[in-house]
Design an enzyme around this catalytic site. Structure first.
Site, mmCIF file in Angstrom:
data_model
loop_
_atom_site.group_PDB
_atom_site.id
_atom_site.type_symbol
_atom_site.label_atom_id
_atom_site.label_comp_id
_atom_site.label_asym_id
_atom_site.label_seq_id
_atom_site.Cartn_x
_atom_site.Cartn_y
_atom_site.Cartn_z
ATOM 1 N N CYS A 9 -38.015 11.336 27.773
ATOM 2 C CA CYS A 9 -38.154 10.025 28.398
ATOM 3 C C CYS A 9 -36.789 9.350 28.306
ATOM 4 O O CYS A 9 -35.769 10.041 28.262
ATOM 5 C CB CYS A 9 -39.280 9.204 27.765
ATOM 6 S SG CYS A 9 -38.989 8.633 26.083
ATOM 7 N N ARG A 15 -42.805 7.032 24.621
ATOM 8 C CA ARG A 15 -43.557 8.053 25.350
ATOM 9 C C ARG A 15 -43.298 9.474 24.874
ATOM 10 O O ARG A 15 -44.245 10.209 24.577
ATOM 11 C CB ARG A 15 -43.253 7.957 26.854
ATOM 12 C CG ARG A 15 -43.715 6.647 27.466
ATOM 13 C CD ARG A 15 -43.257 6.494 28.884
ATOM 14 N NE ARG A 15 -41.814 6.239 28.932
ATOM 15 C CZ ARG A 15 -41.117 6.115 30.045
ATOM 16 N NH1 ARG A 15 -41.721 6.267 31.214
ATOM 17 N NH2 ARG A 15 -39.832 5.862 30.015
ATOM 18 N N ASP A 118 -43.283 3.162 31.370
ATOM 19 C CA ASP A 118 -42.664 2.829 30.086
ATOM 20 C C ASP A 118 -43.333 1.586 29.495
ATOM 21 O O ASP A 118 -43.282 0.512 30.097
ATOM 22 C CB ASP A 118 -41.167 2.574 30.296
ATOM 23 C CG ASP A 118 -40.400 2.502 29.001
ATOM 24 O OD1 ASP A 118 -41.010 2.503 27.912
ATOM 25 O OD2 ASP A 118 -39.156 2.462 29.073
#
Length: 145
Positions: A9, A15, A118
């Site tokens: 990410c 994440r 996000d």
């Protein structure tokens, strides 16, 4: 065989580490399979975001050993499978190491190529939503691993 799975990410604190620890748990921490994560713009050495860590802990997953890592070309080249959260991450990965395009996919590939938004600096609800996506998408990948 996918023995080295890299999850990517941006910051490597929400994440990708959450997906990393979820996938490790689902694979039963098999020693022959390395699952790790890194970020395109990592907050190097930072732990998992407190809200993401709380969610993982609520599901019996300890992520306290995590320290964010900056993605490198070597990590990409050495991985057997690279899973990204968003299409723009795949572009960043391909810019860094064009030769890894054939082994780079969205984590949500099996769910119509869905991206994982996000949740950084957002509400607990945003983190819950992301956790549910990560849980579903890692379940989808386990079938193929």
């Amino acid at each position: 065989m996918f023995n080295n799975i890299l999850i990517v990410c941006i910051g490597n604190i929400c994440r990708s580490p959450s997906a990393e620890y979820l996938l490790k748990q689902k694979l039963g921490n098999k020693p022959q399979i390395v699952v790790h994560s890194a970020g395109l713009g990592a907050l190097v050495d930072k732990p998992v975001d407190p809200t993401a860590a709380t969610l993982l802990s609520e599901h019996g997953i300890d992520c306290s050993a995590h320290a964010a890592r900056q993605l490198t070309r070597d990590m990409l080249v050495n991985a057997d499978l690279i899973l990204a959260m968003e299409s723009r991450h795949i572009k960043g990965i391909n810019d860094l190491a064009p030769q890894v395009g054939g082994k780079t996919f969205l984590l949500g590939k099996w769910s119509k190529g869905q991206e994982v938004p996000d949740p950084y600096k957002k509400s607990r609800e945003a983190f819950d939503h992301v956790y549910n996506l990560l849980d579903q998408f890692t379940d989808d990948w386990v079938k193929y691993l």
